[in-house]
Scaffold this active site. Structure first.
Site, PDB file in Angstrom:
ATOM      1  N   ARG A   1       0.882  -1.176  -0.050  1.00  0.00           N
ATOM      2  CA  ARG A   1       0.064   0.052  -0.125  1.00  0.00           C
ATOM      3  C   ARG A   1       0.868   1.293   0.204  1.00  0.00           C
ATOM      4  O   ARG A   1       0.322   2.260  -0.305  1.00  0.00           O
ATOM      5  CB  ARG A   1      -0.717  -0.180   1.124  1.00  0.00           C
ATOM      6  CG  ARG A   1      -2.427  -0.452   0.872  1.00  0.00           C
ATOM      7  CD  ARG A   1      -3.254   0.241   1.877  1.00  0.00           C
ATOM      8  NE  ARG A   1      -3.203  -0.093   3.333  1.00  0.00           N
ATOM      9  CZ  ARG A   1      -4.051   0.155   3.941  1.00  0.00           C
ATOM     10  NH1 ARG A   1      -5.350   0.344   3.533  1.00  0.00           N
ATOM     11  NH2 ARG A   1      -4.260  -0.152   5.154  1.00  0.00           N
TER      12      ARG A   1
ATOM     13  N   VAL B   1      -9.749   1.910  -4.186  1.00  0.00           N
ATOM     14  CA  VAL B   1      -8.913   0.475  -3.992  1.00  0.00           C
ATOM     15  C   VAL B   1      -8.085   0.305  -3.016  1.00  0.00           C
ATOM     16  O   VAL B   1      -7.822   1.505  -2.394  1.00  0.00           O
ATOM     17  CB  VAL B   1      -8.338   0.000  -5.100  1.00  0.00           C
ATOM     18  CG1 VAL B   1      -9.429   0.079  -6.559  1.00  0.00           C
ATOM     19  CG2 VAL B   1      -7.243   1.114  -5.627  1.00  0.00           C
ATOM     20  N   GLU B   2      -7.440  -0.730  -2.528  1.00  0.00           N
ATOM     21  CA  GLU B   2      -6.586  -0.904  -1.631  1.00  0.00           C
ATOM     22  C   GLU B   2      -7.205  -0.345  -0.083  1.00  0.00           C
ATOM     23  O   GLU B   2      -6.210   0.113   0.524  1.00  0.00           O
ATOM     24  CB  GLU B   2      -5.089  -0.504  -1.871  1.00  0.00           C
ATOM     25  CG  GLU B   2      -4.618  -1.506  -2.990  1.00  0.00           C
ATOM     26  CD  GLU B   2      -3.190  -1.061  -3.398  1.00  0.00           C
ATOM     27  OE1 GLU B   2      -2.565  -0.344  -2.516  1.00  0.00           O
ATOM     28  OE2 GLU B   2      -2.777  -1.686  -4.227  1.00  0.00           O
ATOM     29  N   GLY B   3      -8.426  -0.435   0.062  1.00  0.00           N
ATOM     30  CA  GLY B   3      -8.962   0.208   1.409  1.00  0.00           C
ATOM     31  C   GLY B   3      -9.444   1.635   1.045  1.00  0.00           C
ATOM     32  O   GLY B   3      -8.573   2.368   1.031  1.00  0.00           O
TER      33      GLY B   3
END
Ligand SMILES: Cc1cc2nc3c(=O)[nH]c(=O)nc-3n(C[C@H](O)[C@H](O)[C@H](O)COP(=O)(O)OP(=O)(O)OC[C@H]3O[C@@H](n4cnc5c(N)ncnc54)[C@H](O)[C@@H]3O)c2cc1C
Length: 771
Positions: free
Chosen positions: A324, A446-448
């Site tokens: 991330r 995306v990605e949280g």
């Protein structure tokens, strides 16, 4: 010390009469934590975030961090294959005409092992550092977001990363060389229709059973799933799949509910349905849903083998802790630098009311924000990459980077859209902003997704993970052996109390003296900024402790409070990135306005968030006491002065070394005839700024037409030619696209026009020809 020594009996007295009741209260107050929550919390490691949480950061650690640099091989790749790939990409054609990368770009990406950047050389990959990976994504994204996402995903959270960390020897030897040279294209499927942000609630399942595989009966899993939004899914040859494993017949000899598990499944396995595409915000990277119905796989398809069944969430969270921090922050930092370069140049060449629009104060304001953001986000990205290069996996910092880099990119993309006006709204090959504008929500989601990350993760995880005592206290409370738990709690809790008192006096002293005596390293003009950060770190540590003390587990539900604490922690980290950049770049005086802008905007945010926290903390007595200590006169909220805004905007309005330092390593075409709109803009910018002396002479003579100025001898003929070339270049920049109706609308193509429409078209065409 012997157990019967006086000090020891004091501590047992303390433990039995003081700590025990607190321990019992804390045990009742602590909210139950699921395994997935615990695994997410414990993933990765603590770094600078832990220092900021102490209330007394050790600045020598920050300054000693080795700056992230590229090896000569990585440098050569960036200026060789990456530039070549960029030259092949035409974002307009990719998104609007082909709806895919051109076949030659796919072949080039595979051939040059872009998919294997993080795969070690021994497996045929490029073995690049996180910083090199970040620089590649950064440069490609300034040419095409779709291409950058395509390159980024296999190097991010997915099969490659999971195999390197957790794969068995056989799995690594089989898959990694094939992933590195692009024989296999990977994707990773976690998200399903019912489980988005709460990915651990997925219903996709794998039942342990016997089945037939390659003509033999083996123990394996029968899988059923429905995933969506999966990047590279439609073209993937191997799917990393997260599912919940169950063993109802206890064939593995343990529990029936085994937990989240991750397996690698070749997409040609019978029962796998994959290939359909989504169209995410008109960015045509490959993305789509997939399904599996009663797909049987042997146990050795599980990443790490049968022993890793049920370990999937921990594996994913560990990979996320690093991943991330690279992909989306790189893309966002590139976006901000690209905007600093283009919006600055456009504001300089575009004139209204007879002067460049960048000279209006109203435009200087967003320009300064753009320049400051580009400085800040890239400073923080470099600092994060430096930590990742050292092998750290700072989970909280990665979350901060993902959230704030994408969020700030959103702000500056909007600023740039406003600055460009219609030029950025009218789509077509000459619009260099529209694609980035449409891509912004993807990075946000995306990605949280950002709201979740801001409200729940940054402080929620930070308060436990980065806090010097919280995790130890929680572990002591959760210890099934109560006597041992009490013992551990007793040791940690009182250290925590001492820490809180030290911070109370520190925060009070530093706040009342305006940070004048707060610790700072010798950093030239930047020294006072460190003092302010030390002051805010102490105030943050104090307020965080008080909020945790008065709210306990309820703080988890107080998302708005948690978000504000997270904002302060994030701001502290990002400002450290800016300070480190200033230091690593050799304290460039010309860049000082950028640093000062970042610091003063950041201090304003921090002070505002403190005021909001103190205004909303439910325990009003504690809130007033804290206010008395850290903001007795309320929140000073000046932010950057107008004069500073002006100086900051100037950095991107004129060609200079500072402008180049702010926007390094973006793709720039070497082809002087390139009709790429950014190349055109750069050319116009160069010509306009180089002819500024001529423009000044004309303005002094109150003349606007260069021909008249030549005639009257105000400027020379060659000056006139320079101005003419500049005007021509600007006219090309200001142009926008238009299309024949049939080129835009398939309905127009297939249905005959009404007579009125036809008449209108003929009329327009002839009036155009005449003009
Ligand atoms: C283009 C694209 C590519 C993707 N690629 C992949 C991929 O390759 N693999 C993969 O597995 N997944 C992928 N995803 C999925 C992505 O990770 C999810 O979209 C994301 O996790 C959010 O889920 P959701 O879209 O269902 O939103 P939801 O979970 O429905 O969330 C909606 C909103 O609610 C907010 N929210 C949710 N819970 C809370 C809370 N507790 N507190 C505050 N706010 C909350 C969220 O922040 C969000 O703003 C991709 C998605 C997109 C759009």
């Amino acid at each position: 010390m012997s157990p019967s020594s006086p000090a020891s009996s004091t501590s047992s007295w303390r433990r039995d009469f003081l700590t025990r009741p607190i321990f019992s209260i804390a045990k009742k107050a602590m909210p139950a934590m699921s395994d997935t929550e615990r695994e997410a919390l414990e993933a990765g490691d603590v770094w600078l975030d832990g220092d900021l949480f102490t209330g007394n950061p050790d600045w020598s650690k920050l300054l000693a961090t080795k700056p992230a640099t590229l090896t000569s091989e990585e440098e050569a790749f960036l200026h060789g294959p990456v530039d070549e790939l960029c030259a092949m990409l035409d974002d307009w054609k990719i998104n609007w005409e082909w709806r895919d990368l051109p076949p030659e770009a796919w072949a080039f990406i595979r051939q040059h092992r872009f998919f294997g950047m993080i795969i070690p050389k021994e497996f045929g990959g490029l073995g690049f550092s996180p910083f090199a990976h970040s620089e590649v994504v950064r440069k490609v994204s300034t040419r095409s977001v779709a291409a950058a996402v395509t390159v980024m995903v296999p190097n991010s959270l997915g099969p490659g990363e999971l195999l390197i960390r957790f794969g068995t020897k056989e799995q690594r030897e089989h898959w990694l060389p094939r992933l590195a040279d692009g024989r296999e294209i990977p994707c990773f499927g976690l998200t399903s229709p019912e489980a988005g942000s709460d990915a651990a609630s997925m219903v996709d399942s794998g039942i342990v059973c016997k089945g037939e595989f390659e003509g033999r009966e083996v123990l394996g899993l029968k899988l059923n799933w429905h995933k969506r939004y999966i990047t590279l899914g439609p073209v993937a040859t191997v799917l990393g799949l997260a599912f919940k494993a169950y063993d109802p017949d206890r064939l593995l000899g343990g529990e029936t509910d085994l937990g989240i598990t991750v397996a690698l499944i070749p997409t040609n396995t019978p029962g796998v349905e994959i290939g359909h595409r989504h169209l995410p915000s008109m960015q045509v990277f490959q993305n789509g849903p997939n399904w599996g119905r009663d797909v049987f796989i042997p146990l050795d398809y599980i990443i790490g083998g049968a022993q890793m069944v049920g370990q999937g969430w921990k594996m994913l969270m560990t990979a996320l802790a690093a991943g991330r921090g690279i992909s989306l922050p790189s893309l966002s930092a590139a976006g901000a630098a690209y905007i600093a370069r283009t919006a600055g140049a456009y504001s300089r060449v575009r004139e209204q009311f007879g002067i460049p629009i960048g000279k209006f104060e109203g435009i200087e304001d967003p320009l300064a924000r753009i320049a400051g953001t580009a400085y800040l986000v890239d400073g923080a990205r470099r600092l994060t990459c430096a930590a990742l290069n050292e092998g750290r996996h700072p989970a909280v910092v990665s979350g901060i980077m993902k959230l704030h880099a994408t969020e700030r990119m959103r702000t500056v993309v909007n600023d740039s859209m406003d600055i460009h006006g219609g030029k950025a709204i009218i789509d077509g090959p000459q619009n260099y902003m529209g694609s980035l504008y449409r891509a912004v929500p993807i990075g946000i989601t995306v990605e949280g997704a950002n709201i979740l990350t801001r409200n729940l993760i940054v402080f929620g995880q930070g308060a436990i993970r980065a806090h010097p005592y919280m995790l130890d206290e929680m572990n002591a409370i959760a210890d099934p052996d109560e006597t041992r738990g009490l013992q551990k709690f007793d040791q940690t809790f009182w250290k925590h109390v001492g820490h809180a008192f030290r911070n109370l006096f520190r925060a009070w002293g530093h706040s009342w003296s305006g940070g004048l005596f707060a610790p700072a390293p010798e950093a030239g003009d930047a020294t006072p900024f460190y003092r302010q950060l030390s002051r805010f770190s102490a105030a943050f540590a104090l307020c965080a402790d008080m909020a945790l003390l008065t709210l306990g587990g309820a703080l988890k539900r107080k998302e708005m409070l948690s978000a504000r604490f997270g904002d302060i922690l994030s701001e502290l980290y990002l400002l450290c990135g800016a300070l480190k950049r200033w230091e690593d770049e050799g304290r460039q005086q010309a860049d000082f306005p950028l640093l000062q802008y970042c610091m003063e905007s950041g201090f304003k945010t921090i002070q505002t968030r403190f005021a909001e926290i103190l205004g909303n903390l439910p325990n009003r007595f504690v809130a007033y006491a804290l206010k008395f200590m850290i903001q007795p006169l309320g929140a000073p909220v000046h932010g950057p002065s107008d004069e500073l805004v002006h100086r900051c905007a100037q950095v991107i309005l004129e060609p200079s070394a500072a402008r180049d330092r702010l926007t390094p390593n973006l793709y720039r075409s070497n082809d002087s005839n390139d009709d790429n709109p950014v190349a055109r803009l750069e050319k116009a910018f160069e010509l306009v700024t180089a002819a500024e002396d001529v423009t000044k002479k004309m303005h002094a003579a109150h003349l606007h037409d260069w021909r008249e100025a030549v005639q009257k001898g105000v400027i020379t003929a060659s000056d006139g030619d320079r101005l003419a070339a500049a005007h021509e270049a600007v006219a090309k920049v200001v142009e926008v696209d238009d299309f024949a109706p049939e080129a835009l609308s398939p309905i127009f193509k297939h249905h005959p026009l009404t007579q009125t429409q036809q008449d209108m078209q003929t009329k327009t065409a002839s009036s155009r020809a005449a003009s």
